[in-house]
Scaffold this active site. Structure first.
Site, PDB file in Angstrom:
ATOM      1  N   ILE A   1      -2.449   7.625   8.763  1.00  0.00           N
ATOM      2  CA  ILE A   1      -2.382   8.023  10.158  1.00  0.00           C
ATOM      3  C   ILE A   1      -0.929   8.082  10.612  1.00  0.00           C
ATOM      4  CG2 ILE A   1      -2.688   5.624  10.929  1.00  0.00           C
ATOM      5  CD1 ILE A   1      -4.220   6.706  13.377  1.00  0.00           C
ATOM      6  N   CYS A   2      -0.660   8.987  11.529  1.00  0.00           N
ATOM      7  CA  CYS A   2       0.647   9.068  12.180  1.00  0.00           C
ATOM      8  C   CYS A   2       1.747   9.338  11.154  1.00  0.00           C
ATOM      9  CB  CYS A   2       0.890   7.788  12.976  1.00  0.00           C
ATOM     10  SG  CYS A   2       2.334   7.797  14.062  1.00  0.00           S
ATOM     11  N   GLY A   3       2.834   8.582  11.187  1.00  0.00           N
ATOM     12  CA  GLY A   3       3.981   8.822  10.326  1.00  0.00           C
ATOM     13  C   GLY A   3       3.691   8.712   8.853  1.00  0.00           C
TER      14      GLY A   3
ATOM     15  N   THR B   1       1.442  10.192   7.346  1.00  0.00           N
ATOM     16  CA  THR B   1       1.152  11.535   6.853  1.00  0.00           C
ATOM     17  C   THR B   1       2.447  12.253   6.457  1.00  0.00           C
ATOM     18  OG1 THR B   1       1.211  12.527   9.078  1.00  0.00           O
ATOM     19  CG2 THR B   1      -0.911  11.711   8.286  1.00  0.00           C
TER      20      THR B   1
END
Length: 217
Positions: A114-116, A118
């Site tokens: 999730i988020c960074g 990725t």
């Protein structure tokens, strides 16, 4: 507590989920996921660069990892979770966690990012051949080596086989995809869970209560 449920990885008999922890990690992004997995009988263990060396989350909490990243084996896990962190955008310090995610996927064990996180997977080439999402297309488009733009979709969270991805504003949808992949809830219960925690839909509550009474939630 209900009976533990084993993820359908095809190789692992352990109902254990591993959460990667590192300095600046976004502690709110996995709260729904880990809390409800624990309630359903999973063991949640934290993984850092070194076991026993505390990290400090973005929210200022200190977490002492249970396990060193080098000692983590896909065969002993049902899922690896990678959260966002300022460090993902500051350089390649967290690249070993992305490499471990690639190892998990190669072994057929799910990974949820999730988020960074990725962005870290994008730089590692993990997203190039898989449907995925993130904060925005331009966020991943700016990552060196990323060649997966054709597989990017605008969605709250996406599952492509063993890979789950979500943007920074979707911790509930992220949890929904994890629960679906691991078979934590029956479909109608999962639908009610999402409607309650994401939409504050009061009609979902009786469904979850009935499921709890029957051991399904």
């Amino acid at each position: 507590m209900s009976e533990a449920r084993t993820a359908d990885t095809g190789t692992s008999p352990f109902p254990t989920v591993h959460v990667a922890v590192y300095d600046t990690y976004a502690d709110w992004e996995t709260g729904h996921t880990t809390a409800h997995l624990t309630q359903r009988g999973y063991e949640v263990r934290t993984v850092g660069f070194a076991a026993g060396e505390p990290v400090t989350t973005m929210g200022g909490l200190r977490v002492q990892p249970d396990l060193a990243l080098a000692d983590l084996s896909p065969g002993e896990s049902s899922l690896l979770i990678l959260t966002g962190a300022g460090l993902w955008d500051a350089g390649d310090e967290l690249a070993p966690f992305a490499a471990k995610a690639a190892e998990f996927l190669a072994a057929g064990v799910p990974v949820a990012a999730i988020c960074g996180a990725t962005a870290g997977l994008a730089r590692a080439g993990v997203l190039d051949g898989r449907t995925h999402t993130s904060a925005a297309p331009f966020y991943l488009g700016g990552q060196p080596g990323y060649a997966g733009a054709a597989h990017y979709v605008e969605a709250d969270a996406v599952t492509d086989g063993d890979l789950i991805t979500a943007g920074p504003t979707e911790p509930v949808a992220f949890a929904r995809e994890v629960f679906a992949r691991l078979g934590v809830y029956k479909p109608h219960v999962l639908d009610a869970w999402y409607r309650l925690f994401h939409d504050s839909d009061p009609t979902a509550y009786p469904v979850l209560m009935a499921a709890a009474e029957s051991g399904d939630a």
